[in-house]
Write an enzyme that holds these catalytic residues in place. Structure first.
Site, PDB file in Angstrom:
ATOM      1  N   HIS A 169       7.437  -2.318  10.380  1.00 56.41           N
ATOM      2  CA  HIS A 169       7.089  -2.886   9.037  1.00 56.41           C
ATOM      3  C   HIS A 169       8.110  -2.704   7.987  1.00 56.41           C
ATOM      4  O   HIS A 169       8.380  -1.565   7.710  1.00 56.41           O
ATOM      5  CB  HIS A 169       5.613  -2.340   8.868  1.00 56.41           C
ATOM      6  CG  HIS A 169       4.821  -2.990   7.697  1.00 56.41           C
ATOM      7  ND1 HIS A 169       4.229  -4.222   7.906  1.00 56.41           N
ATOM      8  CD2 HIS A 169       4.358  -2.474   6.473  1.00 56.41           C
ATOM      9  CE1 HIS A 169       3.635  -4.533   6.783  1.00 56.41           C
ATOM     10  NE2 HIS A 169       3.651  -3.540   6.118  1.00 56.41           N
ATOM     11  N   MET A 197       0.807  -1.187   0.051  1.00 58.54           N
ATOM     12  CA  MET A 197      -0.056  -0.035   0.028  1.00 58.54           C
ATOM     13  C   MET A 197       0.771   1.161  -0.010  1.00 58.54           C
ATOM     14  O   MET A 197       1.823   1.335   0.725  1.00 58.54           O
ATOM     15  CB  MET A 197      -0.913  -0.021   1.346  1.00 58.54           C
ATOM     16  CG  MET A 197      -1.757   1.211   1.489  1.00 58.54           C
ATOM     17  SD  MET A 197      -2.659   1.343   3.137  1.00 58.54           S
ATOM     18  CE  MET A 197      -1.274   1.337   4.045  1.00 58.54           C
ATOM     19  N   SER A 200       3.921  -6.489   2.298  1.00 58.34           N
ATOM     20  CA  SER A 200       2.648  -6.204   2.834  1.00 58.34           C
ATOM     21  C   SER A 200       1.446  -6.454   2.058  1.00 58.34           C
ATOM     22  O   SER A 200       1.335  -8.215   1.936  1.00 58.34           O
ATOM     23  CB  SER A 200       2.617  -4.598   2.875  1.00 58.34           C
ATOM     24  OG  SER A 200       1.930  -4.021   3.995  1.00 58.34           O
ATOM     25  N   GLN A 201       0.497  -5.762   1.864  1.00 61.64           N
ATOM     26  CA  GLN A 201      -0.654  -6.410   1.012  1.00 61.64           C
ATOM     27  C   GLN A 201      -0.341  -7.200  -0.006  1.00 61.64           C
ATOM     28  O   GLN A 201      -1.223  -8.158  -0.538  1.00 61.64           O
ATOM     29  CB  GLN A 201      -1.712  -5.147   0.770  1.00 61.64           C
ATOM     30  CG  GLN A 201      -1.412  -4.211  -0.118  1.00 61.64           C
ATOM     31  CD  GLN A 201      -2.460  -3.147  -0.389  1.00 61.64           C
ATOM     32  OE1 GLN A 201      -3.236  -2.694   0.353  1.00 61.64           O
ATOM     33  NE2 GLN A 201      -2.374  -2.573  -1.609  1.00 61.64           N
ATOM     34  N   ASP A 228       6.017  -4.217  14.278  1.00 64.25           N
ATOM     35  CA  ASP A 228       5.051  -3.671  13.414  1.00 64.25           C
ATOM     36  C   ASP A 228       4.236  -2.552  14.012  1.00 64.25           C
ATOM     37  O   ASP A 228       3.548  -2.832  15.064  1.00 64.25           O
ATOM     38  CB  ASP A 228       4.495  -4.729  12.679  1.00 64.25           C
ATOM     39  CG  ASP A 228       4.249  -4.390  11.288  1.00 64.25           C
ATOM     40  OD1 ASP A 228       3.667  -3.360  11.117  1.00 64.25           O
ATOM     41  OD2 ASP A 228       4.107  -5.179  10.129  1.00 64.25           O
TER      42      ASP A 228
END
Length: 295
Positions: free
Chosen positions: A277, A29, A103-104, A221
């Site tokens: 993260h 993202m 991530s996503q 995170d």
């Protein structure tokens, strides 16, 4: 002599292909396929460590601006379809590829493995992917504060409203442990790929075709809540003080995606990074990820 040279060239090409599978990466993202400060740097690292490997960074859209925007506002299911078409059109990938999702991009690649088995995915590496979703939006990546504030407003308005589900990516993997029934009914993406709506045998069959599933969790995170989602863990229903791990979940015990089978075959690798993260060093990546991309 000419025949010998021809054979040598063919053998060299075969060795290169066999020893260096293509690598496809999917950004997270707020990022894009080709950001020189993020994936651009990683692409250079991959090409240095795997000089014979073909590296493709997925761009979802016709340009970088679209790619970044689509990470927020393009229906995740449409993104999976778009990526499937891109991969099928790329002749460099016909013999298979390693997938690295950030991530996503991690759960997007898993959806791709379940829905788009051709070309074949070899190893699936999820770096900070939220496989059981998120219940919180604490921090915004990069220079996207205005967009992130808009997203927070939409999530507060109603993450499971049809309009929000169809037009906001982060709502499509929003998982409210206090509204499990509504989540399973309304979630158009995460609940589907996690077999929580109806059971799709092809999802399990296709995911079992990959060699290994490598899951990276960031212990500090501050963006993913809960960060245990990166290892398929999540909150107990109606209880955000207790985490149910993958091996304690019904997803695992019922083997709905083949994760129990893969785990018993030592095909799931759980990695951790004691950082925030996606905050890893080049050396960490070389030591922990590159070995899964070489063969």
């Amino acid at each position: 002599m000419i025949s010998f040279i021809a054979v040598l060239i063919c053998l060299t090409h075969a060795i290169t292909i066999a020893g260096s599978p293509p690598v496809v990466i999917w950004h997270g993202m707020g990022d894009s396929c080709c950001n020189p400060l993020s994936l651009g740097t990683l692409i250079k690292l991959l090409k240095h460590q795997l000089p014979d490997s073909y590296v493709l960074s997925l761009r979802i859209g016709s340009n970088i601006v679209e790619d970044t925007s689509n990470g927020f506002f393009m229906n995740a299911n449409h993104q999976i379809d778009y990526a499937c078409k891109l991969l099928n059109a790329d002749k460099n990938l016909t013999q298979g590829y390693h997938a690295v999702g950030f991530s996503q991009g991690g759960q997007f690649f898993r959806a791709l493995a379940q829905r788009c088995p051709e070309p074949p995915m070899l190893n699936l590496i999820s770096i900070g992917g939220q496989h059981q979703g998120v219940f919180g939006f604490p921090r915004c990546p990069g220079d996207n504060q205005t967009i992130c504030n808009y997203i927070r407003d939409l999530l507060r308005f109603g993450a499971y409203e049809s309009f929000v589900q169809n037009h906001l990516v982060q709502a499509e993997y929003w998982h409210d442990p206090h509204k499990e029934t509504i989540y399973r009914k309304a979630s158009i993406f995460l609940a589907d790929i996690n077999q929580e709506r109806t059971f799709n045998e092809e999802y399990k069959t296709n995911l079992l075709k990959i060699r290994n599933l490598i899951l990276v969790k960031f212990l500090r995170d501050s963006m993913v809540t809960p960060h245990e989602s990166e290892h398929f863990g999540f909150y107990e229903e109606n209880n955000t003080s207790k985490i149910i791990s993958l091996r304690e979940s019904s997803l695992y015990s019922k083997d709905l995606l083949g994760l129990k089978t893969m785990d018993e075959q030592s095909r799931i690798i759980f990695l951790e990074s004691d950082t925030d993260h996606l905050q890893f060093t080049d050396q960490w990546f070389i030591d922990n990820i590159i070995p899964y991309l070489k063969d």
